[in-house]
Write a protein that holds these residues in place. Structure first.
Motif, PDB file in Angstrom:
ATOM      1  N   VAL A 284      -4.379  17.471 -22.767  1.00 43.68           N
ATOM      2  CA  VAL A 284      -4.554  17.018 -21.520  1.00 43.68           C
ATOM      3  C   VAL A 284      -4.658  16.117 -22.783  1.00 43.68           C
ATOM      4  N   ARG A 285      -5.196  14.731 -22.152  1.00 46.51           N
ATOM      5  CA  ARG A 285      -5.862  13.643 -23.073  1.00 46.51           C
ATOM      6  C   ARG A 285      -6.378  13.077 -22.073  1.00 46.51           C
ATOM      7  N   LEU A 286      -6.999  11.799 -22.556  1.00 47.36           N
ATOM      8  CA  LEU A 286      -7.956  10.649 -21.425  1.00 47.36           C
ATOM      9  C   LEU A 286      -8.456   9.487 -22.444  1.00 47.36           C
ATOM     10  N   SER A 287      -8.319   8.570 -22.065  1.00 43.94           N
ATOM     11  CA  SER A 287      -9.460   7.885 -22.195  1.00 43.94           C
ATOM     12  C   SER A 287     -10.582   6.940 -21.771  1.00 43.94           C
ATOM     13  N   VAL A 288     -11.663   6.663 -23.058  1.00 38.13           N
ATOM     14  CA  VAL A 288     -12.796   6.422 -22.037  1.00 38.13           C
ATOM     15  C   VAL A 288     -13.555   5.000 -22.919  1.00 38.13           C
ATOM     16  N   TRP A 289     -14.230   4.372 -22.157  1.00 29.20           N
ATOM     17  CA  TRP A 289     -14.989   3.458 -22.396  1.00 29.20           C
ATOM     18  C   TRP A 289     -16.137   3.946 -23.247  1.00 29.20           C
ATOM     19  N   LYS A 290     -16.087   2.850 -24.231  1.00 28.22           N
ATOM     20  CA  LYS A 290     -16.844   3.844 -25.103  1.00 28.22           C
ATOM     21  C   LYS A 290     -18.279   3.196 -24.974  1.00 28.22           C
ATOM     22  N   TRP A 291     -18.717   2.269 -24.033  1.00 32.09           N
ATOM     23  CA  TRP A 291     -19.847   2.323 -23.800  1.00 32.09           C
ATOM     24  C   TRP A 291     -20.013   3.871 -22.661  1.00 32.09           C
ATOM     25  N   ARG A 292     -19.320   4.373 -22.278  1.00 33.93           N
ATOM     26  CA  ARG A 292     -19.767   5.702 -21.580  1.00 33.93           C
ATOM     27  C   ARG A 292     -19.786   6.558 -22.074  1.00 33.93           C
ATOM     28  N   ALA A 293     -21.976   6.827 -22.659  1.00 29.87           N
ATOM     29  CA  ALA A 293     -21.677   7.864 -23.256  1.00 29.87           C
ATOM     30  C   ALA A 293     -21.809   9.052 -22.410  1.00 29.87           C
ATOM     31  N   GLY A 294     -22.277   8.900 -21.144  1.00 24.09           N
ATOM     32  CA  GLY A 294     -22.344   9.246 -20.831  1.00 24.09           C
ATOM     33  C   GLY A 294     -21.069  10.950 -20.252  1.00 24.09           C
ATOM     34  N   ALA A 295     -20.184  10.212 -19.948  1.00 27.09           N
ATOM     35  CA  ALA A 295     -18.912  10.866 -19.898  1.00 27.09           C
ATOM     36  C   ALA A 295     -18.601  11.034 -21.093  1.00 27.09           C
TER      37      ALA A 295
END
Length: 166
Positions: free
Chosen positions: A127-138
């Protein structure tokens, strides 16, 4: 305060409501917040890019080949997550969102775990995902759940791409 045990995670289609009640509102909140975080705030859904407005207007059509997990508090949708149909042995997690009034109760973790169970049941290898770098909690949440940073498959700047074997 809602007891975390009062939150049910259901899949749509499948275990959940026949119509994804509340999903459009959750998607709207997700996209509006993301636009603001990118420094491109808009006043409302009508100001969002077309691809996001379409998701909000008709999630059933947009996510026809995906599985949507909803976190429900009673009959109210308070969180969502989309798992794409597998491609090359991988599924992708998208649109993880928890209503801010319900954060800190383990809903996001429960949604990701449900996505991993679904992926395993579907026979995917990762499973993969992408997340914005500023969303440190995620990012921290994903790391706690076994995801690691991997080479980017997305050309957008400031995205962190992560993957986990199932």
């Amino acid at each position: 305060m809602t007891d975390p045990r009062d939150i049910a995670i259901v899949r749509w289609p499948g275990q959940g409501p026949s119509v994804p009640d509340g999903l459009a509102d959750l998607l709207a909140a997700y996209h509006l917040r993301t636009q603001a975080e990118k420094g491109e705030a808009v006043a409302g859904v009508d100001g969002l890019p077309d691809r996001y407005r379409v998701e909000i207007a008709d999630p059933r059509a947009v996510f026809v080949d995906a599985v949507v997990s909803l976190a429900l508090s009673g009959d109210t949708a308070v969180g969502c997550l989309v798992v794409s149909a597998p491609v090359d042995g991988r599924s992708e997690i998208k649109r993880l969102w928890t209503d801010p009034a319900f954060r800190g109760r383990g809903i996001a973790s429960s949604l990701v775990r449900a996505a991993l169970v679904h992926a395993a049941e579907s026979g995917v290898g990762a499973v993969r995902l992408s997340v914005w770098k500023w969303r440190a909690g995620a990012i921290a949440l994903y790391e706690r759940l076994g995801f690691t940073v991997t080479e980017s498959w997305d050309e957008r700047e400031q995205l962190v791409c992560m993957e986990r074997a199932v």
